[in-house]
Design a protein around this motif. Structure first.
Motif, PDB file in Angstrom:
ATOM      1  N   GLY A 191       0.822  -1.229   0.000  1.00 19.24           N
ATOM      2  CA  GLY A 191       0.000   0.000   0.000  1.00 19.24           C
ATOM      3  C   GLY A 191       0.844   1.262   0.000  1.00 19.24           C
TER       4      GLY A 191
ATOM      5  N   THR B 271      -0.461   6.387   2.655  1.00 17.37           N
ATOM      6  CA  THR B 271      -0.552   7.857   2.540  1.00 17.37           C
ATOM      7  C   THR B 271      -0.790   8.522   3.899  1.00 17.37           C
TER       8      THR B 271
ATOM      9  N   LYS C 230       4.671   1.146   5.628  1.00 17.43           N
ATOM     10  CA  LYS C 230       4.235   1.436   7.008  1.00 17.43           C
ATOM     11  C   LYS C 230       4.360   0.218   7.903  1.00 17.43           C
TER      12      LYS C 230
ATOM     13  N   VAL D 264       3.569  -9.453  -0.514  1.00 14.90           N
ATOM     14  CA  VAL D 264       3.219  -8.735  -1.744  1.00 14.90           C
ATOM     15  C   VAL D 264       3.739  -7.323  -1.547  1.00 14.90           C
TER      16      VAL D 264
ATOM     17  N   GLN E  71       3.645  -6.170  -6.499  1.00 10.07           N
ATOM     18  CA  GLN E  71       2.375  -5.663  -7.025  1.00 10.07           C
ATOM     19  C   GLN E  71       2.732  -4.416  -7.830  1.00 10.07           C
TER      20      GLN E  71
ATOM     21  N   LEU F 213      -3.527  -1.394  -6.906  1.00  7.15           N
ATOM     22  CA  LEU F 213      -4.934  -1.360  -7.321  1.00  7.15           C
ATOM     23  C   LEU F 213      -5.871  -1.806  -6.210  1.00  7.15           C
ATOM     24  N   GLY F 214      -5.344  -1.966  -5.006  1.00  5.75           N
ATOM     25  CA  GLY F 214      -6.195  -2.304  -3.872  1.00  5.75           C
ATOM     26  C   GLY F 214      -5.796  -3.619  -3.205  1.00  5.75           C
TER      27      GLY F 214
ATOM     28  N   GLY G 134      -0.720  -6.369   7.232  1.00  5.91           N
ATOM     29  CA  GLY G 134       0.508  -5.999   7.937  1.00  5.91           C
ATOM     30  C   GLY G 134       0.404  -4.780   8.827  1.00  5.91           C
ATOM     31  N   ASP G 135      -0.769  -4.150   8.906  1.00  5.48           N
ATOM     32  CA  ASP G 135      -0.843  -2.974   9.778  1.00  5.48           C
ATOM     33  C   ASP G 135      -1.749  -3.208  10.987  1.00  5.48           C
TER      34      ASP G 135
HETATM   35  P1  UTP Z   1      -4.692   0.192   3.560  1.00  2.00           P
HETATM   36  O1  UTP Z   1      -5.720   0.849   2.778  1.00  2.00           O
HETATM   37  O2  UTP Z   1      -4.744   0.247   5.041  1.00  2.00           O
HETATM   38  O3  UTP Z   1      -3.206   0.677   3.186  1.00  2.00           O
HETATM   39  O4  UTP Z   1      -4.548  -1.310   3.056  1.00  2.00           O
HETATM   40  P2  UTP Z   1      -2.665   1.879   2.386  1.00  2.00           P
HETATM   41  O5  UTP Z   1      -3.417   2.061   1.113  1.00  2.00           O
HETATM   42  O6  UTP Z   1      -1.202   1.644   2.287  1.00  2.00           O
HETATM   43  O7  UTP Z   1      -2.884   3.073   3.430  1.00  2.00           O
HETATM   44  P3  UTP Z   1      -3.358   4.573   3.179  1.00  2.00           P
HETATM   45  O8  UTP Z   1      -4.841   4.496   3.153  1.00  2.00           O
HETATM   46  O9  UTP Z   1      -2.747   5.019   1.875  1.00  2.00           O
HETATM   47  O10 UTP Z   1      -2.814   5.318   4.359  1.00  2.00           O
HETATM   48  C1  UTP Z   1      -4.554  -2.454   3.900  1.00  2.00           C
HETATM   49  C2  UTP Z   1      -3.363  -3.350   3.606  1.00  2.00           C
HETATM   50  O11 UTP Z   1      -3.308  -3.726   2.246  1.00  2.00           O
HETATM   51  C3  UTP Z   1      -2.074  -3.392   1.665  1.00  2.00           C
HETATM   52  C4  UTP Z   1      -1.470  -2.315   2.562  1.00  2.00           C
HETATM   53  O12 UTP Z   1      -0.043  -2.362   2.512  1.00  2.00           O
HETATM   54  C5  UTP Z   1      -2.027  -2.677   3.930  1.00  2.00           C
HETATM   55  O13 UTP Z   1      -1.239  -3.626   4.607  1.00  2.00           O
HETATM   56  N1  UTP Z   1      -2.305  -2.953   0.273  1.00  2.00           N
HETATM   57  C6  UTP Z   1      -3.262  -2.028  -0.006  1.00  2.00           C
HETATM   58  C7  UTP Z   1      -1.553  -3.500  -0.759  1.00  2.00           C
HETATM   59  O14 UTP Z   1      -0.666  -4.362  -0.519  1.00  2.00           O
HETATM   60  N2  UTP Z   1      -1.792  -3.102  -2.040  1.00  2.00           N
HETATM   61  C8  UTP Z   1      -2.735  -2.178  -2.348  1.00  2.00           C
HETATM   62  O15 UTP Z   1      -2.900  -1.877  -3.560  1.00  2.00           O
HETATM   63  C9  UTP Z   1      -3.482  -1.622  -1.312  1.00  2.00           C
END
Ligand code: UTP
Length: 296
Positions: free
Chosen positions: A13, A16, A27, A56, A104, A108-109, A131-132
């Protein structure tokens, strides 16, 4: 077929909410005092006999790879300085797992991140851990999940009760209780308003999936925020397979945003013998400060 050996950890992710800290580092590598968040999760996965961990990753791949690898120069330095305990610790981290890294390419989510892991998982059931999120007594909670999986052979989701004002932050489940704290999922809604929500049971970030989820992820359209949502793929999975759920008994620590992260760090520091007293005295000092009292 009922023993799960693989876990997928999506760590790609943008993070942000944690910028600029997450510009060059995921993070999931932020420390809770002196241990990165991701390591708490990896340690618990090992305790429940997960052997293959599929990360990933995104563009900050290197920090995670280096963390779970040997570090000859650092080890040499610690050895020279007689820091045997630390040396063992940094070695042990590298010895913990058989890591597999998959990139990845586009964020894309979460659903898309899980689908990206398919080549490493193959046609077998697997666990997903975000992971968070850290769970208190994580080993115990994962054991409960794996036990339910052995019993039913279906996908299992961990749920937690959340206050009404926090409902819109989570995927919420409509459930039918089949025994104390064990449910059949009837429906799922990603980040509903409190009025739309069918319950206050939120998806925690710990799942066990049958490989059918990959087929569903492939046909999942972008949902909330334009992202391919795991919750939406689970909704599709519900059309073909029963998904079971259970309510976690232990505390869930969210570390994905600065306020909850800070709270987690303080709570962990208060639980650790080597930091507890110092933190209490610092907090006391802060709250006795006239200027701070005027702020609250
Ligand atoms: P979050 O929405 O909490 O993570 O996704 P984010 O997008 O990193 O955080 P913000 O909103 O920008 O602050 C939940 C989990 O999914 C992973 C993130 O790393 C987190 O562990 N994730 C999310 C991915 O691996 N890929 C993505 O495209 C989106």
């Amino acid at each position: 077929m009922r023993e799960i050996r693989k876990a997928v950890l999506p760590v790609a992710g943008w993070g942000t909410r944690f910028l600029p800290a997450t510009k060059a580092m995921p993070k999931e590598m932020l420390p809770i005092i002196d241990k990165p968040i991701i390591q708490f999760i990896v340690e618990a996965l090992i305790e429940v006999n997960i052997t293959d961990i599929v990360f990933v990753t995104g563009r900050h791949k290197r920090a995670i790879e280096n963390h779970f690898d040997y570090s000859p120069e650092l080890e040499e330095h610690l050895k020279k300085n007689g820091k045997e305990k630390l040396l063992k610790e940094v070695r042990d981290i590298a010895n913990l797992i058989n890591p597999i890294y998959i990139r990845q390419k586009e964020q894309l989510g979460l659903g898309h991140a899980v689908l990206t892991a398919e080549p490493a998982v193959g046609n077998e059931p697997f666990l997903v851990a975000l992971g968070d999120i850290i769970l208190e007594n994580e080993k115990e909670e994962l054991q409960r999940m794996l036990k339910l999986f052995r019993r039913f052979g279906n996908s299992i989701v961990a749920l937690m009760e959340v206050p009404r004002e926090e409902i819109s932050k989570y995927g919420i489940a409509k459930v039918r209780e089949i025994e104390e704290n064990v449910y059949v999922i009837e429906d799922l809604i990603e980040k509903p308003s409190p009025e739309e929500a069918p319950s206050n049971l939120a998806i925690v970030g710990r799942y066990t999936f049958t490989p059918t989820i990959f087929e569903k992820l492939k046909i999942t359209k972008p949902g909330k925020g334009g992202e391919i949502q795991l919750t939406d793929a689970m909704k599709l999975l519900l059309q073909d397979e029963v998904i079971y759920a259970y309510k976690v008994e232990n505390k869930v620590y969210d570390t994905g945003n600065p306020t909850d992260y800070l709270k987690t760090v303080i709570e962990f520091a208060l639980k650790r013998e080597d930091t507890k007293e110092a933190v209490i005295s610092v907090l006391k000092e802060i709250f006795e400060d006239e200027k701070v009292r005027n702020l609250t």
